[in-house]
Design an enzyme around this catalytic site. Structure first.
Site, PDB file in Angstrom:
ATOM      1  N   LYS A   1       0.862  -1.261  -0.113  1.00 34.20           N
ATOM      2  CA  LYS A   1      -0.027   0.099  -0.018  1.00 34.20           C
ATOM      3  C   LYS A   1       1.033   1.239   0.018  1.00 34.20           C
ATOM      4  CE  LYS A   1      -4.413  -1.090  -0.186  1.00 34.20           C
ATOM      5  NZ  LYS A   1      -5.383  -0.427  -1.092  1.00 34.20           N
TER       6      LYS A   1
ATOM      7  N   LYS B   1      -7.842 -16.816 -12.873  1.00 38.74           N
ATOM      8  CA  LYS B   1      -8.548 -16.430 -11.865  1.00 38.74           C
ATOM      9  C   LYS B   1      -9.531 -15.179 -12.008  1.00 38.74           C
ATOM     10  CE  LYS B   1      -8.715 -16.055  -6.782  1.00 38.74           C
ATOM     11  NZ  LYS B   1      -8.535 -14.417  -6.270  1.00 38.74           N
TER      12      LYS B   1
ATOM     13  N   LYS C   1     -11.277  -8.603  -9.480  1.00 44.11           N
ATOM     14  CA  LYS C   1     -11.827  -7.323  -9.435  1.00 44.11           C
ATOM     15  C   LYS C   1     -10.483  -6.544  -9.972  1.00 44.11           C
ATOM     16  CE  LYS C   1     -13.314  -3.391  -6.986  1.00 44.11           C
ATOM     17  NZ  LYS C   1     -12.256  -2.642  -6.879  1.00 44.11           N
TER      18      LYS C   1
END
Ligand code: TRP
Length: 329
Positions: free
Chosen positions: A111, A194, A197
């Site tokens: 992050k 897979k 999103k």
């Protein structure tokens, strides 16, 4: 009967992979366990959403979970920010968590790299808030993906540390619950393994039929089989995997035979796939739209969830305060 808890990121829509994967298991789990499902809207503040976005995305998550069959009567479905006890436990746990271990956390490092101008303290202490989410109900099982295993390990560390410090056996050690072979994996439309999103290869449950058709028609294929019974490329196998969950066995056989005798036309194959996906998603999309316009019902669901969650949370906080030494005069 075990206490199962799952936190839902308040960003993003459910996609076909979620639906045939975790959601089916959640719907089953709520029959057999004491389940807590909540929308992690405090966590989403680490990326500074606007007030409108915060409410909108929370509402979207709520209606989608209801639309796929999460039953607020059978489980406790709530919004994190409705439970002040979580923030109190977060504060208390923070006193016993160290900078070094938070800085070493891989999700924090990722992050920090993604948002270098907003490395806020909430991002650093994200795992502590997540631990508070779990420990507030003394949950034992937490269905999470691989990317969350480290957070769960940190939760166990904080729990055992608390127990050791105060010489109690209070918090249980929660473990990850992965559904093993019960979890159907839906591949992406881009030939990758897979549907996800963040991978940008997903069909959302709320997608309009036109959007679904466009996405499926753009799915990656190859130049087609050239000899009978040729081994399928991964991209083609993926489309068959999706077809198998949304279509009838007859349809699957039909296209399988067409593939094997080299007469398959990917255009027709995709058209069928798109229509069968649309048949699965349409009732869910309609339910989502209906729920979204029924604010009164949503308000009822969310206040019932808050009440049930706070019952369990306030018990824990009361006991934790006692253990720490906040006693009445
Ligand atoms: N961190 C989780 C995610 O990104 C969401 C989450 C927040 C969560 N609190 C939780 C998951 C507690 C399980 C338990 O997906």
């Amino acid at each position: 009967m075990e206490i199962v808890l799952s936190g839902i990121r308040s960003t993003g829509n459910l996609h076909l992979g979620n639906y045939f994967g975790a959601m089916q298991n959640f719907v089953k789990m709520q029959e057999e366990n004491k389940c807590f499902f909540f929308i992690a809207d405090y966590h989403s503040l680490t990326t500074h959403p606007t007030p409108e976005n915060l409410l909108e995305s929370t509402k979207q998550v709520l209606v989608e979970y209801l639309a796929v069959g999460i039953d607020p009567e059978k489980c406790t479905l709530y919004r994190q920010s409705d439970i002040p006890e979580i923030t109190e436990l977060y504060l208390l746990l923070n006193m016993n968590v160290y900078l070094g271990e938070l800085e070493r956390c891989t999700t924090f490092k990722d992050k920090a790299r993604q948002q270098p101008n907003n490395i806020n303290a909430g991002l650093l202490t994200y795992p502590v808030l997540m631990a508070a989410d779990i420990l507030i109900h003394r949950a034992l099982k937490v269905p999470v993906g691989k990317d969350q295993e480290q957070h769960l390990e940190m939760t166990r560390n904080f729990a055992t540390r608390f127990n050791r410090l105060y010489k109690v056996d209070y918090f249980p050690e929660p473990t990850a619950y992965n559904f093993g072979k019960d979890l159907i994996k839906i591949p992406g439309l881009d030939g990758s393994g897979k549907m996800g999103k963040s991978e940008g290869n997903a069909i959302n449950l709320a997608d309009e039929p036109e959007v679904i058709r466009k996405k499926v028609m753009k799915a990656v294929t190859d130049s087609g089989p050239t000899s009978p019974n040729q081994e399928m490329a991964d991209s083609i196998k993926n489309l068959f995997t999706i077809l198998k969950v949304v279509s009838t066995p007859e349809t699957v056989n039909y296209f399988n035979e067409k593939y094997n005798d080299c007469s398959i036309r990917y255009g027709d194959f995709k058209k069928q796939l798109a229509e069968d996906i649309i048949s699965v998603t349409t009732p869910i999309r309609e339910k989502i739209i209906e729920l979204k316009s029924n604010n009164e019902y949503l308000r009822k669901v969310i206040s019932m969830g808050a009440e049930k969650a706070r019952e369990s949370a306030s018990k824990t906080i009361k006991e934790v305060r006692e253990i720490i030494g906040f006693k009445s005069f």
